[in-house]
Design a protein around this motif. Structure first.
Motif, short mmCIF file in Angstrom:
data_model
loop_
_atom_site.label_atom_id
_atom_site.label_comp_id
_atom_site.label_asym_id
_atom_site.label_seq_id
_atom_site.Cartn_x
_atom_site.Cartn_y
_atom_site.Cartn_z
N ARG A 147 0.85 -1.19 0.00
CA ARG A 147 0.00 0.00 0.00
C ARG A 147 0.89 1.24 0.00
O ARG A 147 2.04 1.22 0.46
CB ARG A 147 -0.94 0.03 1.22
CG ARG A 147 -0.25 0.07 2.56
CD ARG A 147 -1.26 -0.10 3.69
NE ARG A 147 -0.61 -0.10 4.99
CZ ARG A 147 -0.44 0.99 5.76
NH1 ARG A 147 -0.92 2.16 5.34
NH2 ARG A 147 0.17 0.92 6.93
N THR A 169 -8.33 0.09 4.42
CA THR A 169 -7.55 0.62 3.31
C THR A 169 -8.01 -0.01 2.00
O THR A 169 -7.99 -1.23 1.85
CB THR A 169 -6.04 0.34 3.50
OG1 THR A 169 -5.65 0.91 4.74
CG2 THR A 169 -5.24 0.97 2.36
N GLN A 171 -6.69 0.12 -0.94
CA GLN A 171 -5.63 -0.48 -1.71
C GLN A 171 -5.27 -1.85 -1.17
O GLN A 171 -4.97 -2.77 -1.91
CB GLN A 171 -4.40 0.43 -1.72
CG GLN A 171 -4.57 1.65 -2.62
CD GLN A 171 -3.33 2.51 -2.60
OE1 GLN A 171 -2.72 2.69 -1.55
NE2 GLN A 171 -2.98 3.07 -3.73
N SER A 172 -5.31 -1.99 0.18
CA SER A 172 -5.01 -3.29 0.76
C SER A 172 -6.08 -4.30 0.37
O SER A 172 -5.79 -5.46 0.11
CB SER A 172 -4.94 -3.17 2.28
OG SER A 172 -3.87 -2.33 2.65
#
Length: 351
Positions: A147, A169, A171-172
């Motif tokens: 990330r 998150t 993106q995670s």
């Protein structure tokens, strides 16, 4: 008398520079094995002997025959500024200034409005390149959940590796999704690509950024393998600057709508020229206050060659028909038009 002395001085100066050029290029080329790594926004050009590639000198920097100015930014070496005849100063050609947030920049001037962008003013147009890397780090056994994070004291975000997914998150979560996707494919199950289920959405091309000369048009689309929205650009030329199109208006008419170039021409972009000759159509002019803009266009790739020998391809708008109307851009600014005029029939074409 003073004019005669000045002319003779200029002739002597030119002869001295020419003699220095001949001496510089009398030896065989001896260039480094690798080309130099230039700063962001600085062109890699050939020296005056057309021998070795060097980083172009920028506005206000000293220049010489072997250290030329950046011609892509319309800079030239003025040898009359310094007393040393072999050294000059890079100065911009006459051109329109740029206004960004109330700050005025000269044509050819390089500036950095933020730490993430390097920009240059070129005859009233601003072009920028990112200074931060836009690389994508995919999940791997050593870094299962990458990330981006903002590091204090640094401008650009950097990738960090998490061993445990971060629930908050995005993106995670996407990284975890990529891991699952890869594990399925490793088991031999054929996966669907993002393209298979993509609902393609594409906006209309925007109007050209310049009413004469080379400009830029853009659109947003997700017509790609990842089905992700991206901004696409193309070069455009509605008409050449300083073209006398009024003489093409026929007797009894008030407009010439879509004149065509009678002779083959090469497009010019940042000091580079199109390899092929073209006879493009342009939008004409009117004598009753109306203006003519593109109505139907086609997009094709044009290949350019630079003086250094490098080549590149750019999308280019080619006009099919124009329409003449009273909704005219003012002061060469298409964003001041009261509404956006839609172009029809535009499609990509490999020419």
């Amino acid at each position: 008398m003073a004019g005669t002395v000045f002319t003779r001085s200029c002739i002597i100066l030119c002869l001295l520079i020419h003699m220095a050029m001949c001496q510089e290029c009398s030896q065989p080329c001896d260039c480094p094995a690798e080309s130099p790594l230039c700063p962001v926004g600085t062109s890699l050009v050939l020296d005056g002997c057309s021998c070795c590639k060097v980083c172009a000198r920028q506005a206000g920097e000293p220049c010489s025959f072997l250290e030329p100015c950046d011609h892509h930014k319309d800079l030239y070496c003025d040898y009359g500024v310094l007393s040393d005849t072999e050294t000059g100063i890079c100065i911009a050609q006459e051109g329109q200034t740029c206004d960004l947030g109330g700050v005025i920049y000269r044509s050819g001037e390089t500036f950095q409005p933020s730490c993430k962008h390097q920009c240059v003013c070129m005859n009233g147009e601003i072009g920028c390149v990112p200074t931060c890397a836009s690389n994508i780090q995919l999940p791997s056994p050593d870094c299962p959940y990458p990330r981006r994070v903002q590091i204090p004291g640094k401008c650009c975000e950097e990738w960090v590796c998490d061993q445990i997914p971060q629930e908050d998150t995005f993106q995670s979560a996407m990284a975890g999704r990529s891991i699952a996707y890869r594990e399925i494919t490793d088991q031999g199950v054929q996966s669907e690509s993002a393209r298979d289920n993509c609902i393609v959405q594409t906006t209309e091309w925007s109007e050209c950024s310049a009413t004469c000369g080379m400009g830029v048009s853009s659109r947003v689309t997700n017509d790609n393998e990842q089905c992700q929205l991206e901004r696409q650009t193309r070069m455009c030329m509605i008409r050449p600057c300083h073209a006398e199109l009024e003489k093409d208006i026929k007797r009894g008419k008030k407009c010439v709508r879509t004149p065509k170039s009678q002779r083959g021409m090469r497009f010019e972009l940042s000091g580079c020229q199109s390899i092929r000759l073209y006879k493009p159509k342009f939008c004409g002019v009117c004598t009753d206050g109306r203006c003519c803009t593109p109505h139907a266009t086609v997009t094709a790739e044009v290949e350019f060659r630079c003086p250094e020998g490098d080549t590149f391809r750019k999308r280019m708008m080619f006009i099919k028909t124009c329409s003449c109307h009273h909704d005219c851009p003012r002061e060469n600014d298409i964003f001041l038009a009261s509404n956006s005029r839609r172009m029809i029939g535009d499609y990509d074409n490999d020419m």
